[in-house]
Enzyme design. Structure first.
Site, short mmCIF file in Angstrom:
data_model
loop_
_atom_site.label_atom_id
_atom_site.label_comp_id
_atom_site.label_asym_id
_atom_site.label_seq_id
_atom_site.Cartn_x
_atom_site.Cartn_y
_atom_site.Cartn_z
N TYR A 102 18.76 22.47 -40.55
CA TYR A 102 17.52 22.96 -39.93
C TYR A 102 16.78 21.97 -39.06
CZ TYR A 102 17.95 27.32 -42.38
OH TYR A 102 18.40 28.54 -42.81
N ASP B 188 3.00 20.89 -38.35
CA ASP B 188 3.55 19.58 -37.98
C ASP B 188 3.15 18.50 -38.98
OD1 ASP B 188 4.66 20.86 -35.80
OD2 ASP B 188 3.37 19.89 -34.32
N GLY C 72 17.23 25.58 -33.84
CA GLY C 72 17.88 26.61 -34.64
C GLY C 72 17.94 26.26 -36.11
N GLY D 276 16.22 20.14 -35.96
CA GLY D 276 16.71 20.29 -34.59
C GLY D 276 16.58 21.75 -34.20
N HIS E 283 9.20 23.93 -41.95
CA HIS E 283 8.55 23.79 -40.64
C HIS E 283 8.94 24.94 -39.72
CE1 HIS E 283 7.98 21.87 -36.59
NE2 HIS E 283 6.82 21.60 -37.15
N ASP E 284 10.22 25.29 -39.69
CA ASP E 284 10.67 26.42 -38.86
C ASP E 284 9.96 27.70 -39.27
OD1 ASP E 284 12.41 24.68 -37.61
OD2 ASP E 284 14.25 25.61 -38.39
#
Length: 137
Positions: A45, A111, A49, A47, A65-66
């Protein structure tokens, strides 16, 4: 010669401001011998995608985070990848400013949480640039 250098630099596309903010947060929380770039293409995860199950605690930071960015994108007119925000790095923590629930504050909190998680998680060299087709299904 200075003009030529400046003109050349003008052709380099700028990073979105929030990416610069996120990089600064990461640099503030990770061990000194690491660079923020070492956290891209890490696990399933970290990076662009992501798929499958996170392979370790650090990869889980990126997974969370995604998902946080996904939730932020549901706020009206909110684009987490380009949203600017205000924050302060102080006493080994990160403070986000702005009204709770606003796009800027939510993205900053995403973040902040990820950067602090990176700082608390072990970095395993063998999980950088893994074969995602094999390990992330």
């Amino acid at each position: 010669a200075v003009c030529v250098s400046l003109l050349g630099a003008a052709n380099i596309p700028p990073h979105p401001l929030n990416l610069i903010n996120f990089m600064e947060m990461i640099r503030y929380t990770i061990p000194c011998e690491k660079t923020w770039g070492e956290y891209t293409n890490y696990g399933c995860y970290c990076g662009a995608g992501g798929s499958g199950r996170p392979i370790d605690a650090l990869d889980r930071c990126c997974y969370v985070h995604d998902n946080c960015y996904g939730d932020a994108a549901n706020i009206r007119d909110c684009n987490p990848k380009t949203q600017s925000y205000s924050y302060k790095l102080t006493k080994r923590t990160i403070i986000c400013y702005g009204a709770a629930g606003t796009c800027a504050r939510v993205v900053c909190d995403c973040d902040r949480t990820a950067a602090l998680c990176f700082g608390d998680s072990e970095y395993i060299e063998g999980h950088k640039n893994i074969d995602t087709a094999r390990f992330c299904q």
